[in-house]
Design an enzyme around this catalytic site. Structure first.
Site, PDB file in Angstrom:
ATOM      1  N   TYR A   7     -10.431  -1.671   8.653  1.00 34.75           N
ATOM      2  CA  TYR A   7      -9.624  -1.534   7.441  1.00 34.75           C
ATOM      3  C   TYR A   7     -10.147  -2.485   6.373  1.00 34.75           C
ATOM      4  O   TYR A   7      -9.697  -3.614   6.208  1.00 34.75           O
ATOM      5  CB  TYR A   7      -8.136  -1.773   7.733  1.00 34.75           C
ATOM      6  CG  TYR A   7      -7.502  -0.716   8.623  1.00 34.75           C
ATOM      7  CD1 TYR A   7      -8.136   0.507   8.845  1.00 34.75           C
ATOM      8  CD2 TYR A   7      -6.271  -0.921   9.232  1.00 34.75           C
ATOM      9  CE1 TYR A   7      -7.573   1.483   9.670  1.00 34.75           C
ATOM     10  CE2 TYR A   7      -5.690   0.056  10.048  1.00 34.75           C
ATOM     11  CZ  TYR A   7      -6.358   1.246  10.259  1.00 34.75           C
ATOM     12  OH  TYR A   7      -5.791   2.201  11.068  1.00 34.75           O
ATOM     13  N   HIS A  10     -10.297   2.761  18.833  1.00 36.23           N
ATOM     14  CA  HIS A  10      -9.892   3.507  17.633  1.00 36.23           C
ATOM     15  C   HIS A  10     -10.063   5.025  17.740  1.00 36.23           C
ATOM     16  O   HIS A  10      -9.163   5.783  17.377  1.00 36.23           O
ATOM     17  CB  HIS A  10     -10.685   2.971  16.432  1.00 36.23           C
ATOM     18  CG  HIS A  10      -9.966   3.057  15.131  1.00 36.23           C
ATOM     19  ND1 HIS A  10     -10.115   2.136  14.133  1.00 36.23           N
ATOM     20  CD2 HIS A  10      -9.098   3.970  14.635  1.00 36.23           C
ATOM     21  CE1 HIS A  10      -9.375   2.464  13.090  1.00 36.23           C
ATOM     22  NE2 HIS A  10      -8.747   3.577  13.369  1.00 36.23           N
ATOM     23  N   PRO A  40       2.739   8.588   9.693  1.00 33.47           N
ATOM     24  CA  PRO A  40       3.992   9.276  10.037  1.00 33.47           C
ATOM     25  C   PRO A  40       4.678   9.939   8.848  1.00 33.47           C
ATOM     26  O   PRO A  40       5.549  10.791   9.030  1.00 33.47           O
ATOM     27  CB  PRO A  40       4.871   8.151  10.611  1.00 33.47           C
ATOM     28  CG  PRO A  40       4.345   6.914   9.964  1.00 33.47           C
ATOM     29  CD  PRO A  40       2.854   7.127   9.853  1.00 33.47           C
TER      30      PRO A  40
END
Ligand SMILES: NC(=O)c1ccc[n+]([C@@H]2O[C@H](COP(=O)([O-])OP(=O)(O)OC[C@H]3O[C@@H](n4cnc5c(N)ncnc54)[C@H](OP(=O)(O)O)[C@@H]3O)[C@@H](O)[C@H]2O)c1
Length: 286
Positions: A53, A128, A209
């Site tokens: 990230y 990942h 989500p």
């Protein structure tokens, strides 16, 4: 805040996805720190990150370092906070996401992540994404070795199908604690993996989500049933989406992304929103 089990740990039912604070469109450091502090203030004790990230090639671990700084500058107790990081993806700096699932890379990456997080052992380390060039058992074997060496306390996987979940659990000798897959009102194709995790008692962490950074704001206009339930409760549609995730199985722990304190403060309150069985059924069919 409602609590859920993640392996032997207990964490908040809603976590914080920290990715938006380090990739394209990221805010300045001050707002990011305020966002992480707002999460802690709301009772969030699970923060999801990854060494990948970051934006530019020379800033691997940007998000891990940001979280470490935010935890250090927080005035309260952080001993119960579980920082879950990942290895196996790389960002060369041109906007792409590449992969390296070789055991030697994962061993080295995990040690570098522990250093950036400032911990002796990483609370939860997740592989990942399966690397098509490396047998899955070999990549997961690196996590088993990291567990045995004490570099990581818990092992999880991400972007895995049912067969890979079983394979990983076998390689880890039954020590798989979490699976992180894409799941949202817009993307439900990992419902099978969610249900499999519920049967195994393995935590299921839905990623994106709310449909992802660029779609989260459109949740209500794209998914009318979620907006109707939100209006009935007088709460945000994002909160309803997260409460629906929580209602699907006790192993589900959504990790909504945030780059503003207001977003995570609102999302965290999904843990106290109880939907009726009829509402859950309506949203599941919508
Ligand atoms: N394992 C993987 O391969 C993988 C892939 C993608 C993501 N992830 C993880 O999953 C996490 C979540 O996914 P994501 O960040 O891609 O997408 P997401 O959680 O579906 O959506 C994130 C966006 O939702 C907005 N938001 C959050 N709560 C809100 C609320 N209550 N009201 C209004 N807007 C709200 C945020 O806005 P603001 O930015 O304005 O706060 C943020 O930009 C990531 O942060 C990352 O940790 C993992």
């Amino acid at each position: 805040m409602q609590q859920r089990n993640l392996g032997p740990r207990t964490v908040s039912a809603v976590g914080l996805g920290a990715m938006p604070m380090s990739i394209e469109g990221r805010p300045d450091e001050e707002r990011s720190i305020a966002t992480i502090h707002a999460a802690l203030e709301a009772g969030v004790t699970l923060i999801d990150t990854a060494d990948a990230y970051h934006l530019h090639a020379d800033e691997v671990g940007h998000n891990e370092e940001l979280i470490a700084r935010a935890l250090r500058s927080w005035g309260g107790d952080t001993s119960q906070v579980l920082v879950a990081t990942k290895g196996g993806h790389l960002r060369p700096g041109d906007g792409s996401w590449t992969q390296d699932g070789r055991p030697e890379h994962l061993e080295e990456a995990a040690k570098a992540s522990a250093k950036r997080l400032g911990v002796e052992a990483i609370g939860l380390y997740q592989f990942h994404r399966p690397d098509p060039d490396v047998p899955y058992a070999e990549s997961v074997g690196a996590l088993r070795d990291l567990l045995d060496e004490g570099v990581i306390e818990l092992a999880g996987i991400s972007n895995a199908d049912v067969a890979q979940i079983d394979e990983a659990n076998e390689v880890l000798g039954g020590r798989l604690v979490s699976v992180q897959n894409q799941f949202s009102p817009a993307f439900r194709s990992s419902l099978g993996e969610l249900q499999h995790c519920a049967q195994l008692g393995v935590a299921f962490l839905p990623w994106s989500p709310l449909g992802g950074i660029s779609n989260a704001g459109e949740l209500g206009s794209r998914h009318g049933a979620f907006q109707e339930v939100a209006d009935a409760h007088g709460v945000s549609v994002q909160r309803v989406a997260l409460a629906w995730h929580l209602a699907l199985a006790p192993v589900v722990i959504p990790i909504p992304g945030s780059s503003r304190p207001q977003s995570i403060t609102d999302s965290a309150r999904a843990a106290e929103l109880t939907l009726t069985a009829d509402e859950v059924a309506k949203l599941s069919e919508a």
